[in-house]
Structure formats: C-alpha cells, structure tokens
Design an enzyme around this catalytic site. Sequence first.
Site, PDB file in Angstrom:
ATOM      1  CG  ASP A 240      -2.052   0.971   1.199  1.00  0.00           C
ATOM      2  OD1 ASP A 240      -1.925   2.108   0.393  1.00  0.00           O
ATOM      3  OD2 ASP A 240      -2.929   1.068   1.996  1.00  0.00           O
ATOM      4  CB  CYS A 262       0.172  -4.798 -11.970  1.00  0.00           C
ATOM      5  SG  CYS A 262       0.857  -3.174 -12.501  1.00  0.00           S
TER       6      CYS A 262
END
Length: 385
Positions: A240, A262
């Site tokens: 995050d 990703c």
Amino acid sequence: MVSSRSSWGVELRIALMSSRWQCLFSDQGGAAAFSKGGSILEVMGQNCRGKDQIVFQIKNNKKNIEEICISCGSLQVITQHPLFEGGLCDPCKDNFLETMFLYDQDGYQSFCTICCGGTKVLMCGNSGCKRCYCCECLDALVKPGAAKQAEAMEPWVCFMCCSVQSFGVLRRKRRWQLKLKQFFDQESDRIRIYAPVPIDKQNPIRVLSLFSNMTKDLQDIGILDRVHNANQEMLTFLKDLDNVTRQNIEQKGPFDFVIGVCQEDTSVHHCSGRIIFQYYRILQYARPKETDERPFFWIFVDPEILTQKDIKDASRFLECDPVIIHDSCESAVRLWSNIPSLKSKFAADMYDPAWENRRQNSGETCMKMVKQYLVPLKDYFKSYF
C-alpha cells in the site's frame, strides 16, 4: 550433470541471428547437450573460415589485431571490441549490441562472449560467471585444439575470470568493465548501461519490491540469499503506497533495484491508472542522485492489467516503450525497464513458450516469464548459488 536444451532453443538462435548472418551460416544444425564447466551446447552456427584467417593475417600479413574483426575475421573494421583486443566490423558490432546481455533460462549467456554466435559453446565453471565461448573462437584465437582441452577441464575457467590476460592472440582488455560501458555509450543510441562490477567487489543487492513480494523469485535466480532471515535488510516490500513519503524511502534505502509487479488485488487497482503513477512516484524517491554513479535498476511489470491509456502514460513517464512477451497460450506481459537485456530488439523472442501449467496472468506466473531478464543483475551485485 548433463542437461539437454529444447529444440526451441536451437531454433531461436537461428531466428535471432539469421537476419544479420545469413551469408555466414552453414546449413547444418545441431542439437543439444551441455553441462557446467566445459561441456558443449550444439546450435546452428556461423561459418568460421573467416575466423581461421585471423592468426594468418597477424603473422603473415603483419596485420595488427585491431585492424581485424575478431568475431568473423573481416578487415572492414569500424570499432573496437569492448572486452578483448581486436576490432569489430559493422554487422558484428550490431550483433554484439543486440545480444550481449541476452541470457537463457539456465542463467547462462545465450551467445559467445567474443563473437555472439558459434556452433558449440563452453560454459565457464566459475560459479560467479555465466559467460559462454564458442569452440570456433577458442580454436581460431587461442590455438587449434584449445576447445577440446577446455572441454576436458573440470572446471574450465573462462578468459574473463582467469588471472592470465593473454591466450594466443586473444587478449583481455584492462579495465574491460569501463570499456564495455563506453562501447555501449558510443555505439548504441538505445542502450545505456553501467560498468559491470568485478566479482570481488560486488555487494548484495538492495531491493525495493512494490505491490508484490518478490523475495522467492529473486532467490530462485540467485540474486537474494536463500538463508532464512538473510534478506530482511536486503528486500523491502511495500504494498500500500498511498501514505509512503520520500522520507520513508530514504530511511529504508538506499536501494539498487526497484521492482513493481501489478496484481489483481493491488490496493490501488480500483483505479488502474494509479498503479503506474504510484510506481513512478516511488521510483523517483528511490533513484540515486545524478552525481552518484552506482548501478541502479528498475523494472515495472504489467500482467495485462493496465488499459491502453495507462500503457501510453507508463511509456511517457518511464521514458521508454514496453517489451511485450507472449506465451504459448497467447497471454502476454509488458515490461518497462532499464535492464540491458530488455533493451535488445530480440528480447521479446527470448521467452520459452514451454512453461508448464500456464493459467492466467497472475503476478506469480508472469514472474516466471520475467526471471531470465533479471540475470544481468549478476554482473553488478553479489550472487548466491
């Protein structure tokens, strides 16, 4: 231990080099066995009659080796070989630029270090070296029969690792790491590299892994140590990134390698465009200052998550176009990076389609496709085997 290469590996070498070497190739192909330290890999290769004339030109015609292309024997020299004393002709120079940093999935160079071709190649037995040398270059530049002598040695230590500098007419350049960087800086308008670091001066790599934890993948290729807890200070994983600041990165760094892969469950995936912007922001925080010349690498991996608009934005911000790698199931991943192996126009063709149990483009499976492109990092940082 003897392993065999797939027929794909043989066909690939033919495909990659045929565009530059059509007039130099013979019609005989070969197959397929090698072992570490002196064993042989047979592939389709170069007609070596020109190489056989190199010693004759030096001894009988009084030519300086710098006037001869040591890759093919041509006298149409336009630049100098970056690793060994001797010249390079225009086709050989272009071939060197495109293939020098290509590695196979076993971690070894795909082509001969001297000529970037060859019909049989010998692997260096030094655990810290992944270079290959074709038998034709050994027999032509060292002495007739040198390849068989090297093959019989266990292990065989290559010309870049041996303390001896000269072997026949083959002479390793002093400060070749710097010469290699200068060669790419001067001769290539696309590839910019750092000077490789001598093995005895290499330090462990410091990795910043974004979105996905790449510890196991980097252990598998020997970039990170497999010893339990040895990587706690060498790899920093951040998933995050919303609240990560420059100060946070500077406190955790410095870093040598920033990798972003990703994932479908990435916390910023609710807006796919934010993935690349977050990666780019953190990459700027991690970059060394312009006055710091230490090697610094990065790679951004998109397993078909970004939209076409996002892909254009990624290329604009990262200032390079992606390399697209396909597998046998017609899936693909896109890679943006400054790693030399991904700057070759042949990079997308180097992926073996024979991956087992290929499912969807998850971050885990796409890293199987990416691993071999990370092998050049071993020229700069300590490796673990």
